[in-house]
Design an enzyme around this catalytic site. Structure first.
Site, PDB file in Angstrom:
ATOM      1  N   ASN A 159       0.797  -1.226   0.000  1.00 38.60           N
ATOM      2  CA  ASN A 159       0.000   0.000   0.000  1.00 38.60           C
ATOM      3  C   ASN A 159       0.834   1.284   0.000  1.00 38.60           C
ATOM      4  O   ASN A 159       0.501   2.237  -0.689  1.00 38.60           O
ATOM      5  CB  ASN A 159      -1.013  -0.017   1.148  1.00 38.60           C
ATOM      6  CG  ASN A 159      -0.364  -0.156   2.504  1.00 38.60           C
ATOM      7  OD1 ASN A 159       0.669  -0.805   2.655  1.00 38.60           O
ATOM      8  ND2 ASN A 159      -0.952   0.465   3.507  1.00 38.60           N
ATOM      9  N   GLY A 236       2.162  -5.357   7.773  1.00 37.92           N
ATOM     10  CA  GLY A 236       1.086  -6.015   7.043  1.00 37.92           C
ATOM     11  C   GLY A 236      -0.066  -6.364   7.959  1.00 37.92           C
ATOM     12  O   GLY A 236      -0.283  -5.708   8.989  1.00 37.92           O
ATOM     13  N   SER A 237      -0.799  -7.389   7.604  1.00 41.33           N
ATOM     14  CA  SER A 237      -2.007  -7.747   8.342  1.00 41.33           C
ATOM     15  C   SER A 237      -1.678  -8.335   9.709  1.00 41.33           C
ATOM     16  O   SER A 237      -0.607  -8.918   9.921  1.00 41.33           O
ATOM     17  CB  SER A 237      -2.836  -8.746   7.543  1.00 41.33           C
ATOM     18  OG  SER A 237      -2.225 -10.026   7.558  1.00 41.33           O
ATOM     19  N   THR A 238      -2.629  -8.211  10.617  1.00 41.82           N
ATOM     20  CA  THR A 238      -2.447  -8.768  11.952  1.00 41.82           C
ATOM     21  C   THR A 238      -2.352 -10.285  11.910  1.00 41.82           C
ATOM     22  O   THR A 238      -1.541 -10.890  12.628  1.00 41.82           O
ATOM     23  CB  THR A 238      -3.603  -8.323  12.860  1.00 41.82           C
ATOM     24  OG1 THR A 238      -3.545  -6.892  13.005  1.00 41.82           O
ATOM     25  CG2 THR A 238      -3.520  -8.964  14.230  1.00 41.82           C
ATOM     26  N   GLY A 241       1.038 -11.139  10.804  1.00 40.81           N
ATOM     27  CA  GLY A 241       1.984 -10.752  11.835  1.00 40.81           C
ATOM     28  C   GLY A 241       2.024 -11.734  12.986  1.00 40.81           C
ATOM     29  O   GLY A 241       3.098 -12.034  13.521  1.00 40.81           O
ATOM     30  N   GLU A 258       4.425  -3.931  12.526  1.00 42.84           N
ATOM     31  CA  GLU A 258       3.442  -2.856  12.386  1.00 42.84           C
ATOM     32  C   GLU A 258       2.280  -3.437  11.609  1.00 42.84           C
ATOM     33  O   GLU A 258       2.403  -3.752  10.422  1.00 42.84           O
ATOM     34  CB  GLU A 258       4.045  -1.648  11.665  1.00 42.84           C
ATOM     35  CG  GLU A 258       3.191  -0.404  11.824  1.00 42.84           C
ATOM     36  CD  GLU A 258       2.525   0.005  10.532  1.00 42.84           C
ATOM     37  OE1 GLU A 258       1.281  -0.152  10.440  1.00 42.84           O
ATOM     38  OE2 GLU A 258       3.229   0.464   9.617  1.00 42.84           O
ATOM     39  N   CYS A 292      -2.841   1.812   6.678  1.00 43.37           N
ATOM     40  CA  CYS A 292      -3.049   1.211   8.000  1.00 43.37           C
ATOM     41  C   CYS A 292      -3.516   2.226   9.019  1.00 43.37           C
ATOM     42  O   CYS A 292      -4.182   1.863  10.005  1.00 43.37           O
ATOM     43  CB  CYS A 292      -1.772   0.522   8.467  1.00 43.37           C
ATOM     44  SG  CYS A 292      -0.348   1.635   8.563  1.00 43.37           S
TER      45      CYS A 292
END
Length: 491
Positions: A159, A236-238, A241, A258, A292
């Site tokens: 992104n 990136g995405s939780t 992560g 993050e 984000c």
């Protein structure tokens, strides 16, 4: 692979591995397309597990010599990179517009933020300091040295690909580390190859930076499980992560994560509604909400609720949707069809649960015209999930206390905003929101090179930027020096 005549940027057909531009050895290829018009921008072979292994091994071999270089040498590389990037800004902006669907405004912000981070990273080289501390033992001196961790593995998203890669690469290198960067396969040019090209042009010694682009189905956890890296940085995405943290924990290596956000924009009863609307529109629609830290839930006091909804709709109707190459365009294409379908699903389910459709957008290919949903409750999908699209969810509340409670009823805690006519009140509310970053009388999308960036709860671990970013890529070593013979209680 298709013929190079159909590829706009045929020069981007290799990876940067151990200081060399060469083809990946995977049998799989990637085709990079402009999300607005589907034009083929690049096509090349992906990296294999063996390529990743070689990149890490070369990084390990090069790192020690780099750590022993003068801090001035490392700083000079950063300074040259920042200067070159400033000269190449228009070029990088063009790539961001074409590869990521960025508006001209967003792309320009991204490059400027990258320049700022590289400039600040030049200062990090001079902060690898040592301190001398006293000892309770006669004749002893305690020294504490800040040292590089060694090799960093970095995985960055699509992104804000250029900035989010620079944000890791520059401080890692400046503090004496080597780094292997895995760029997202949807944005490999801006997310990695241009970064490698920039630092090569700035004179970074070979081996210290590698850029790989790979298929997760092929490489699995190779970036994280490899024995060489001591820190894994992931944005990136939780869900991803959490997986990376679990894999890294098996070998007791550090992670900097993050992750996702469900960022609140609180409008209190004494807020300047016009200012709040202007800020909310920017925080919601910049890069079509694919950030984000984009505004996700607008929590508005009922005293100003109707006025806010009406004025926000009027502001939204003025936002231009279309071609990213047009400087007037604000909302550009979503990154892929999967994201578009996911967002439409969130809207449909929330409407079924009682949300009120204030403004009905539409989906034309990957262009999503904005939607506004009012009377949203915190249990609706559009409020529970990170939207990552141009959809505004507006939640009414009857009090400041209710606003705080709703804000904190989320697994996420990345960014936020509070609008009020009383700054001290805004600060008090901001302190009660469980989030890593929050802004009084501003919107949620803020990035500055000298302040800590990161989240709480499911939004991540650690902080990037500023002096706090140094912590992520360095470690401490205690060396004691016994300057005169020590008397022991027994021998």
């Amino acid at each position: 692979m298709s013929s190079t005549t159909s590829v706009k940027y045929a020069q981007w057909n290799k990876l940067y591995l151990g200081g060399e531009w060469r083809s990946g050895t995977s049998s799989r290829t990637v085709t990079v397309r402009n999300p607005y018009n589907q034009e083929v921008l690049a096509e090349f072979p992906l990296a294999s597990v063996e390529d990743i292994d070689q990149a890490y091994r070369k990084a390990q071999a090069a790192q020690q010599g780099w750590a022993e270089e003068s801090a001035f040498t490392r700083a000079e590389v950063m300074e040259r990179a920042a200067s070159i990037l400033a000269q190449r800004k228009d070029e990088i902006v063009r790539y961001l517009v074409e590869e990521t669907g960025s508006s001209q405004l967003k792309a320009s912000i991204e490059v400027d933020a990258s320049i700022g981070d590289i400039k600040l990273a030049a200062e990090y080289a001079h902060k690898m300091t040592a301190v001398i501390l006293p000892s309770a033992i006669p004749g002893k001196e305690n020294r504490v040295y800040r040292t590089p961790v060694g090799v960093v593995g970095a995985i960055t998203p699509w992104n804000w690909p250029f900035y989010l890669s620079i944000r890791v690469v520059a401080p890692a290198l400046a503090t004496g580390n080597a780094i292997v960067l895995k760029a997202d396969s949807q944005t490999p040019i801006t997310g990695g190859l241009l970064v490698a090209d920039l630092f090569e042009q700035a004179g970074l010694p070979p081996g210290l930076l590698s850029v790989v682009v790979a298929d997760l189905d092929e490489i699995g956890d190779a970036m994280v499980e490899h024995p060489v890296p001591r820190v894994i940085s992931f944005t990136g995405s939780t869900a991803a992560g959490r997986h990376i943290a679990e894999v890294a924990a098996r070998s007791l290596r550090k992670v900097a994560l993050e992750l996702g956000g469900n960022n609140v924009f609180i409008v209190l009863d004494d807020a300047d509604v016009d200012q709040a609307v202007a800020a909310a529109a920017f925080g919601k629609y910049l890069h079509q909400g694919q950030i984000c830290i984009a505004t996700n839930r607008m929590i508005v006091h009922r005293k100003v609720y109707d006025e806010f909804v009406e004025k926000f709709m009027a502001a939204t109707e003025k936002v231009k949707v279309g071609d990213p190459a047009d400087p007037e365009t604000v909302i550009c294409p979503l990154i892929n069809e999967r994201q578009a379908k996911r967002i439409m699903g969130l809207i449909d389910e929330s409407l079924k649960m009682g949300a009120r459709l204030v403004l009905e957008g539409k989906l034309e290919g990957l262009l999503m015209y904005p939607y506004i949903l009012a009377d949203v409750t915190n249990d609706m999908p559009i409020a529970k999930n990170e939207i990552f699209g141009p959809v505004a969810a507006i939640l009414p509340v009857d009090s400041e206390e209710e606003a705080v409670n709703i804000a904190n009823e989320s697994d996420y805690g990345l960014s936020g905003a509070v609008f009020t006519g009383d700054l001290e009140r805004g600060i008090r509310v901001a302190q009660r929101i469980v989030t890593g970053m929050i802004h009084v009388n501003d919107q949620t999308v803020n990035v500055e090179s000298n302040v800590p960036f990161g989240g709480e709860k499911a939004s991540g671990i650690g902080r990037y930027c500023g002096e706090w970013g140094i912590e992520e890529f360095t470690t401490l070593k205690w060396i004691s020096v016994q300057k005169e013979p020590r008397v022991y209680p027994f021998s």
